[in-house]
Design an enzyme around this catalytic site. Structure first.
Site, PDB file in Angstrom:
ATOM      1  N   GLU A 177      -1.608  31.616  64.204  1.00 13.90           N
ATOM      2  CA  GLU A 177      -2.889  31.682  63.484  1.00 13.90           C
ATOM      3  C   GLU A 177      -3.697  32.956  63.711  1.00 13.90           C
ATOM      4  O   GLU A 177      -4.270  33.515  62.761  1.00 13.90           O
ATOM      5  CB  GLU A 177      -3.749  30.448  63.800  1.00 13.90           C
ATOM      6  CG  GLU A 177      -3.214  29.149  63.204  1.00 13.90           C
ATOM      7  CD  GLU A 177      -2.023  28.578  63.962  1.00 13.90           C
ATOM      8  OE1 GLU A 177      -1.815  28.954  65.135  1.00 13.90           O
ATOM      9  OE2 GLU A 177      -1.284  27.740  63.382  1.00 13.90           O
ATOM     10  N   GLU A 233       5.580  18.490  57.101  1.00 14.21           N
ATOM     11  CA  GLU A 233       6.358  19.537  57.781  1.00 14.21           C
ATOM     12  C   GLU A 233       7.534  19.996  56.927  1.00 14.21           C
ATOM     13  O   GLU A 233       7.837  21.192  56.865  1.00 14.21           O
ATOM     14  CB  GLU A 233       6.865  19.045  59.146  1.00 14.21           C
ATOM     15  CG  GLU A 233       5.772  18.687  60.145  1.00 14.21           C
ATOM     16  CD  GLU A 233       4.983  19.888  60.665  1.00 14.21           C
ATOM     17  OE1 GLU A 233       5.323  21.029  60.297  1.00 14.21           O
ATOM     18  OE2 GLU A 233       4.024  19.669  61.435  1.00 14.21           O
ATOM     19  N   ARG A 284       7.634  23.839  55.425  1.00 15.26           N
ATOM     20  CA  ARG A 284       8.672  24.698  56.008  1.00 15.26           C
ATOM     21  C   ARG A 284       9.896  24.812  55.090  1.00 15.26           C
ATOM     22  O   ARG A 284      10.380  25.905  54.827  1.00 15.26           O
ATOM     23  CB  ARG A 284       9.112  24.169  57.374  1.00 15.26           C
ATOM     24  CG  ARG A 284       7.948  24.099  58.364  1.00 15.26           C
ATOM     25  CD  ARG A 284       8.406  23.703  59.751  1.00 15.26           C
ATOM     26  NE  ARG A 284       7.274  23.209  60.543  1.00 15.26           N
ATOM     27  CZ  ARG A 284       7.160  23.356  61.848  1.00 15.26           C
ATOM     28  NH1 ARG A 284       8.102  23.945  62.537  1.00 15.26           N
ATOM     29  NH2 ARG A 284       6.118  22.862  62.500  1.00 15.26           N
ATOM     30  N   THR A 335       0.820  27.380  54.093  1.00 12.46           N
ATOM     31  CA  THR A 335       0.332  27.299  55.470  1.00 12.46           C
ATOM     32  C   THR A 335       1.431  27.578  56.503  1.00 12.46           C
ATOM     33  O   THR A 335       1.169  27.633  57.689  1.00 12.46           O
ATOM     34  CB  THR A 335      -0.368  25.947  55.736  1.00 12.46           C
ATOM     35  OG1 THR A 335      -1.061  26.029  56.977  1.00 12.46           O
ATOM     36  CG2 THR A 335       0.608  24.787  55.761  1.00 12.46           C
TER      37      THR A 335
HETATM   38  C1  DMJ Z   1       2.639  25.642  61.305  1.00 14.49           C
HETATM   39  O1  DMJ Z   1       3.575  24.689  61.029  1.00 14.49           O
HETATM   40  C2  DMJ Z   1       1.620  25.750  60.204  1.00 14.49           C
HETATM   41  O2  DMJ Z   1       0.951  26.958  60.306  1.00 14.49           O
HETATM   42  C3  DMJ Z   1       0.650  24.609  60.208  1.00 14.49           C
HETATM   43  O3  DMJ Z   1      -0.347  24.787  59.247  1.00 14.49           O
HETATM   44  C4  DMJ Z   1      -0.010  24.508  61.557  1.00 14.49           C
HETATM   45  N1  DMJ Z   1       0.942  24.452  62.616  1.00 14.49           N
HETATM   46  C5  DMJ Z   1       2.031  25.390  62.642  1.00 14.49           C
HETATM   47  C6  DMJ Z   1       1.741  26.689  63.345  1.00 14.49           C
HETATM   48  O4  DMJ Z   1       0.891  26.660  64.377  1.00 14.49           O
END
Ligand code: DMJ
Length: 629
Positions: A529, A260, A264, A618
């Site tokens: 997503e 995380e 982030r 991501t």
């Molecule tokens: C985000 O932190 C990222 O997209 C991760 O890959 C999946 N979960 C959350 C969003 O849903």
């Protein structure tokens, strides 16, 4: 004696002749620019192939490269091209040994089949490039024109117009449209709540007008930095930058989750550095990157889930020595980029080793991976359960994205990705009733379950990105079918918002919908997503229905999750429009991802984060695609 016996006339003639010969010799020598070359070219002439003698083979075959086969895909492997032009000029950013600019693909393509035009074209390109000036953006940073993601000129009067230098030097900006303005408005509303009640803390609790702490590192603020940049929110960006400069301290006795905080914080800082050119963000990225490294000190080198960034210690969760597969395989884009920017190999080495190890592991099912991996043995655990949802999702996403980031050369990543998509088709793909929606279910010890997490909706976007990068057109077809399903996960629900998990109906029954929702799965966390995939689909197809679907979703977020005093909230019940049961939490990814992808989805400017130059991590933080070697 003899010389003395000669007459004066005879001596003069001899001296004259001698001098004449010397002068002629000097003239003929100097007229050869590089005299030794004549020898070499003579030798090359001598190397002309002899007429072939039947039955006679050369003992040492020539070392010259074999000519390319006509059907070889030279585009993917330009270094193999027999007509490869000299490397095109690049613009550099950051340390001088690092390049982030994509090659002049226009020149490359035009010249590939006509070597005589190479020099001319490149000289022209070089000239053009030199005349492109760096421009100063409103953020006070130098933007290199080809890399800039200058937001389209805002129409609202409180947003600053681009300077005249920008106006002259840059392409006509694509004007911001009404829908993008609505995203800006939504962002500002969310930001107001964060600023008023949670400034510098991890997440806003918009109903109780307070905040929650996860790592105590201003998570929402960092996650939102590059969104503000892209949306053109100058004032907000400057204020947040000040906080990063003065208040963001990583030397804290706090446990953070490696995945995380990588996606982030590290991802957010790196992309903000690239967009703004402001070295403050790179310095902070280096700091957190270094502090996360103890996670990799495990017997198997598969990292632990948690790191204490102040103490430099790491550990798995209290109840197990396992890590989650998606977590250990979705930190690579960020650490690889950190190595590229700093020149320090340790970051990339650590994450590449994880990928190499996972590549060789047994326990996969046609490329599909289990959800857990042990940090002592390095083996998968809890075998037999396969999903593209939670705990495995971004493993698949990062296979493709690392391959793209690295210039499409790391074949193992591509192999694993292609195999996995085949595995999805073989084991997880099904169609629902009555509308025959294509969906991705789960497999548990040989039993198929028609359960799909909203998280799986990253997949259409990833498939489309792969197809855009030259992978099979079948992937695009699948992407089109899946994004339709993800949209139905919103539109078949009472609030028009998707729940966290749905179950699809496999058998037709009168009056029944395709999508069923269990009471425990009825929440919506403002996840990105589907909007993310809509963005990719619109970029690659130009089909406006994707924008319209996204627009509906934004309106429903506004209707059911917006808190009047500032901020948006997760809700507990997407099936109850009269009381969606607000949860009192705004996740950082709502600003980092959801609103960013909305803004990009509604834009018609393909240069607003050009997907041939950037790859999104991501958490929706764009990182540069490396220049192919
Ligand atoms: C985000 O932190 C990222 O997209 C991760 O890959 C999946 N979960 C959350 C969003 O849903």
């Amino acid at each position: 004696k003899k010389w003395k016996q000669l007459s004066r006339l005879q001596r003069s003639v001899i001296i004259f002749l001698f001098a004449f010969l010397v002068v002629c010799g000097v003239i003929s020598y100097t007229s050869m620019e590089e005299p030794w070359k004549s020898l070499t070219s003579k030798r090359l002439d001598d190397q002309k192939p002899e007429p072939e003698i039947p039955g006679l083979k050369l003992a040492n075959p020539a070392v010259l490269p074999a000519p390319q086969k006509a059907d070889a895909n030279l585009g993917d492997y330009p270094e193999l091209s027999p007509q490869r032009p000299p490397k095109p000029p690049h613009i550099r950013r950051g340390p001088s040994n690092l390049q982030i600019k994509a090659p002049r693909r226009d020149v490359w393509l035009k010249t590939r089949h006509d070597p005589s035009r190479v020099t001319e074209e490149l000289l022209q390109a070089d000239k053009e490039e030199k005349t492109e000036k760096s421009v100063i953006s409103w953020r006070g940073a130098v933007i290199e024109p080809d890399q800039s993601t200058e937001p389209p000129s805002p129409k609202t009067k409180d947003l600053e117009k681009p300077s005249s230098v920008e106006a002259e030097d840059q392409k006509e900006p694509v004007p911001i449209n009404e829908r993008q303005l609505a995203v800006i408005e939504a962002f500002r509303h969310a930001w107001k709540g964060y600023k008023d009640f949670a400034w510098g803390h991890d997440e806003l609790k918009p109903l109780s007008k307070s905040y929650s702490e996860w790592f105590g590192l201003g998570l929402t603020l960092i996650d939102a930095l590059d969104t503000m940049w892209i949306l053109g929110l100058k004032e907000e960006f400057e204020e947040a930058r000040k906080w990063v400069a003065n208040d963001l301290v990583f030397d804290k006795n706090v446990d953070v989750n490696l995945f995380e905080s990588t996606i982030r914080i590290l991802g957010g800082l790196l992309s903000t550095y690239h967009l703004s050119g402001d070295s403050l963000f790179l310095e902070k990225a280096k700091d957190i990157g270094n502090r996360l490294m103890p996670a990799f000190k495990t017997p198997s080198k598969i990292p632990y889930s948690d790191v204490n960034i102040g103490r430099g210690t790491a550990h798995p969760p209290r109840w197990t020595s396992d890590s989650t597969v998606a977590e250990v395989t979705s930190i690579q884009l960020e650490f690889r980029e950190l190595t590229r920017l700093t020149g320090d190999e340790k970051f990339q080495k650590a994450v590449d080793e994880v990928m190499k190890h996972v590549h060789t592991l047994s326990g996969k099912n046609d490329g599909l991976v289990p959800m857990f991996i042990n940090t002592n043995s390095g083996q998968f655990t809890h075998l037999g359960v396969y999903t593209l949802g939670a705990r495995a999702d971004s493993y698949y996403e990062y296979l493709l994205k690392q391959w793209i980031q690295g210039g499409k050369k790391e074949n193992e990543l591509l192999e694993d990705y292609m195999r996995a998509i085949e595995g999805v088709k073989k084991h997880l793909l099904q169609r629902s009733q009555p509308r025959k929606l294509t969906f991705v279910g789960e497999l548990a010890h040989g039993h198929f379950s028609a359960k799909m997490d909203h998280l799986v909706c990253f997949l259409p976007g990833t498939l489309a990105l792969g197809a855009h990068n030259g992978l099979t057109a079948d992937h695009m077809k699948l992407a089109e079918a899946l994004i339709k399903t993800c949209y139905q996960m919103y539109s078949q629900v009472e609030t028009g918002l998707s729940p966290e998990i749905v179950h699809f109906n496999l058998h037709a029954q009168k009056g029944q919908k395709d999508v069923e929702i269990k009471p425990a799965d009825r929440h919506n966390l403002l996840r990105p997503e589907t909007v993310e995939s809509l963005f990719y689909m619109y970029r690659f197809t130009g089909d406006k229905k994707y924008q319209d679907w996204g627009w509906e979703i934004l309106q429903n977020f506004n209707k059911y999750t917006r808190v009047p005093t500032g901020g948006y909230t997760s809700i507990n019940n997407v099936q109850n429009p009269s009381n969606p049961e607000p949860r009192d939490k705004m996740e950082s990814f709502f600003l980092g991802e959801t609103l960013k992808y909305m803004f990009l989805l509604f834009s018609d400017d393909i240069d607003l984060i050009n997907l041939d130059k950037y790859v999104f991590n991501t958490e929706a933080h764009p990182l540069p695609i490396w220049v192919p070697a």
